[in-house]
Design a protein around this motif. Structure first.
Motif, mmCIF file in Angstrom:
data_model
loop_
_atom_site.group_PDB
_atom_site.id
_atom_site.type_symbol
_atom_site.label_atom_id
_atom_site.label_comp_id
_atom_site.label_asym_id
_atom_site.label_seq_id
_atom_site.Cartn_x
_atom_site.Cartn_y
_atom_site.Cartn_z
ATOM 1 N N GLY A 8 -12.455 0.576 -3.778
ATOM 2 C CA GLY A 8 -11.304 0.603 -4.668
ATOM 3 C C GLY A 8 -10.229 1.563 -4.201
ATOM 4 N N THR A 9 -10.296 1.963 -2.944
ATOM 5 C CA THR A 9 -9.337 2.911 -2.388
ATOM 6 C C THR A 9 -7.901 2.425 -2.558
ATOM 7 O OG1 THR A 9 -8.656 4.078 -0.374
ATOM 8 C CG2 THR A 9 -9.508 1.861 -0.093
ATOM 9 N N ARG A 10 -7.010 3.392 -2.678
ATOM 10 C CA ARG A 10 -5.577 3.093 -2.703
ATOM 11 C C ARG A 10 -4.882 3.746 -1.514
ATOM 12 N NH1 ARG A 10 -4.352 4.839 -8.755
ATOM 13 N NH2 ARG A 10 -2.175 4.501 -8.129
ATOM 14 N N ASP A 11 -5.651 4.001 -0.449
ATOM 15 C CA ASP A 11 -5.100 4.583 0.768
ATOM 16 C C ASP A 11 -4.008 3.660 1.324
ATOM 17 O OD1 ASP A 11 -5.637 6.580 3.190
ATOM 18 O OD2 ASP A 11 -5.354 4.572 4.009
ATOM 19 N N ALA A 12 -2.825 4.228 1.577
ATOM 20 C CA ALA A 12 -1.670 3.418 1.951
ATOM 21 C C ALA A 12 -1.888 2.677 3.260
ATOM 22 C CB ALA A 12 -0.432 4.313 2.042
ATOM 23 N N ARG A 13 -2.482 3.328 4.251
ATOM 24 C CA ARG A 13 -2.682 2.662 5.539
ATOM 25 C C ARG A 13 -3.639 1.484 5.401
ATOM 26 N NH1 ARG A 13 -2.163 4.185 10.945
ATOM 27 N NH2 ARG A 13 -1.587 6.318 10.338
ATOM 28 N N ILE A 14 -4.743 1.697 4.704
ATOM 29 C CA ILE A 14 -5.724 0.625 4.531
ATOM 30 C C ILE A 14 -5.101 -0.557 3.799
ATOM 31 C CG2 ILE A 14 -7.868 0.001 3.331
ATOM 32 C CD1 ILE A 14 -8.927 2.788 3.982
ATOM 33 N N LEU A 15 -4.346 -0.298 2.757
ATOM 34 C CA LEU A 15 -3.748 -1.387 1.972
ATOM 35 C C LEU A 15 -2.634 -2.101 2.745
ATOM 36 C CD1 LEU A 15 -3.654 0.088 -1.644
ATOM 37 C CD2 LEU A 15 -5.420 -1.283 -0.536
ATOM 38 N N THR A 16 -1.876 -1.356 3.540
ATOM 39 C CA THR A 16 -0.832 -1.984 4.369
ATOM 40 C C THR A 16 -1.467 -2.907 5.407
ATOM 41 O OG1 THR A 16 0.679 -0.118 4.067
ATOM 42 C CG2 THR A 16 1.083 -1.542 5.951
ATOM 43 N N HIS A 17 -2.513 -2.440 6.047
ATOM 44 C CA HIS A 17 -3.226 -3.275 7.014
ATOM 45 C C HIS A 17 -3.812 -4.516 6.332
ATOM 46 C CE1 HIS A 17 -4.001 0.262 10.024
ATOM 47 N NE2 HIS A 17 -2.745 -0.128 10.004
ATOM 48 N N ALA A 18 -4.393 -4.311 5.160
ATOM 49 C CA ALA A 18 -4.998 -5.428 4.435
ATOM 50 C C ALA A 18 -3.965 -6.489 4.077
ATOM 51 C CB ALA A 18 -5.692 -4.916 3.171
ATOM 52 N N ALA A 19 -2.777 -6.053 3.665
ATOM 53 C CA ALA A 19 -1.722 -6.996 3.292
ATOM 54 C C ALA A 19 -1.298 -7.846 4.495
ATOM 55 C CB ALA A 19 -0.522 -6.250 2.725
ATOM 56 N N ALA A 20 -1.190 -7.217 5.654
ATOM 57 C CA ALA A 20 -0.819 -7.960 6.864
ATOM 58 C C ALA A 20 -1.902 -8.963 7.237
ATOM 59 C CB ALA A 20 -0.566 -6.989 8.010
ATOM 60 N N ILE A 21 -3.146 -8.525 7.156
ATOM 61 C CA ILE A 21 -4.276 -9.405 7.496
ATOM 62 C C ILE A 21 -4.348 -10.586 6.526
ATOM 63 C CG2 ILE A 21 -6.790 -9.541 7.617
ATOM 64 C CD1 ILE A 21 -6.660 -6.551 8.601
ATOM 65 N N ASP A 22 -4.234 -10.303 5.237
ATOM 66 C CA ASP A 22 -4.291 -11.372 4.245
ATOM 67 C C ASP A 22 -3.152 -12.370 4.423
ATOM 68 O OD1 ASP A 22 -6.556 -10.323 3.125
ATOM 69 O OD2 ASP A 22 -5.539 -9.322 1.467
ATOM 70 N N ALA A 23 -1.972 -11.858 4.733
ATOM 71 C CA ALA A 23 -0.830 -12.755 4.959
ATOM 72 C C ALA A 23 -1.041 -13.642 6.174
ATOM 73 C CB ALA A 23 0.441 -11.914 5.129
#
Length: 283
Positions: free
Chosen positions: A268-283
């Motif tokens: 459930g992390t809200r770490d900005a780097r992890i979430l930015t990477h995740a958004a790119a991967i999901d897209a």
């Protein structure tokens, strides 16, 4: 504690468990055990150990660990309360420790969007212990959050000049790339890689760190994947899994990247780097 510093996490856990059998009421053993489980990505065991440490002896060390456990799970208000308690439980004469705690409070405030509060904490840390590295790191992140990329870059570059680390060099390289100063960014990425490799001569190797540098730079991606896979073979903490996910993504292995990214977000992390990477991967 020695085994932990050597990144021999399984052995650290074994020693801590033996020590706990000898002295069941010694809270420190649970702290070491929890730290080792945390590094391995075994979060349930880590959080249980921290809870036991807190129950046995609620002091600054226990509060700080509980704060980090909350942060890893994206629970910033709870993390802030626990870190405030850790700060208040730290002796007034423990100047470096006070500055560290104030810096951690500042970093939490940034993630909560409370930038003025963050600035106050970094000012306090700098007053207590001038040029404390975590306060300087926090100051740079605060400037980025306020959109002052040039100011943040000056802080990172001064850190690379004064006490060079791969983390500061990577942050500077990413900012230079963001500002379109690509030749300077490439040189700073090279510096970050050299600093990381140099550290391996005297410290424990950190393949995930080097994988992240290569992946962010977009070079030698086969090596980045190999390094990240090597790291993930022995530890599955969310930051290692993020390095693996981003290396896979940059290498065009999107399916594997998404699976690793899911693991990187599992707390459930809200770490900005992890979430930015995740958004790119999901897209």
């Amino acid at each position: 504690a020695v085994r932990l510093s050597q990144h021999r996490f399984r052995l650290a856990i074994e020693v801590a468990e033996r020590a706990s059998r000898i002295r069941p009421g010694d809270a420190w053993n649970f702290g070491v055990r929890g730290d080792a489980h945390l590094e391995l990505g075994e979060y349930d065991q880590a959080f249980d150990a921290f809870d036991t440490m807190m129950a046995l002896r609620p002091n600054a060390a226990a509060y700080a660990r509980v704060a980090y456990a909350h942060e890893l799970q994206g629970r910033f208000p709870e993390a802030l309360r626990a870190m405030t308690m850790a700060t208040e439980a730290t002796g007034a004469r423990e100047i470096e420790s006070q500055a560290w705690h104030r810096s951690q409070l500042g970093l939490l405030y940034i993630q909560m969007g409370q930038l003025d509060d963050a600035e106050r904490e970094f000012d306090h840390a700098d007053f207590l212990f001038p040029r404390h590295p975590y306060a300087r790191l926090g100051r740079a992140r605060l400037l980025v959050a306020r959109g002052d990329h040039d100011g943040a870059l000056r802080v990172y570059e001064s850190m690379v000049s004064d006490a060079p680390t791969s983390e500061a060099a990577l942050a500077a390289a990413e900012l230079l790339a963001h500002l379109g100063r690509l030749a300077e960014a490439d040189a700073m990425f090279t510096r970050a890689e050299a600093l990381e490799r140099d550290a391996w001569r005297t410290e424990v190797t950190q393949p995930a760190n080097l994988a992240r540098i290569l992946a962010e730079r977009g070079v030698r991606l086969d090596e980045a994947v190999r390094l990240a896979e090597d790291a993930a073979s022995s530890r599955t903490d969310i930051f290692t899994m993020d390095a693996l996910a981003w290396s896979y993504y940059k290498a065009g292995r999107v399916g594997e990247a998404r699976a690793a990214s899911t693991q990187a977000r599992r707390t459930g992390t809200r770490d900005a780097r992890i979430l930015t990477h995740a958004a790119a991967i999901d897209a």
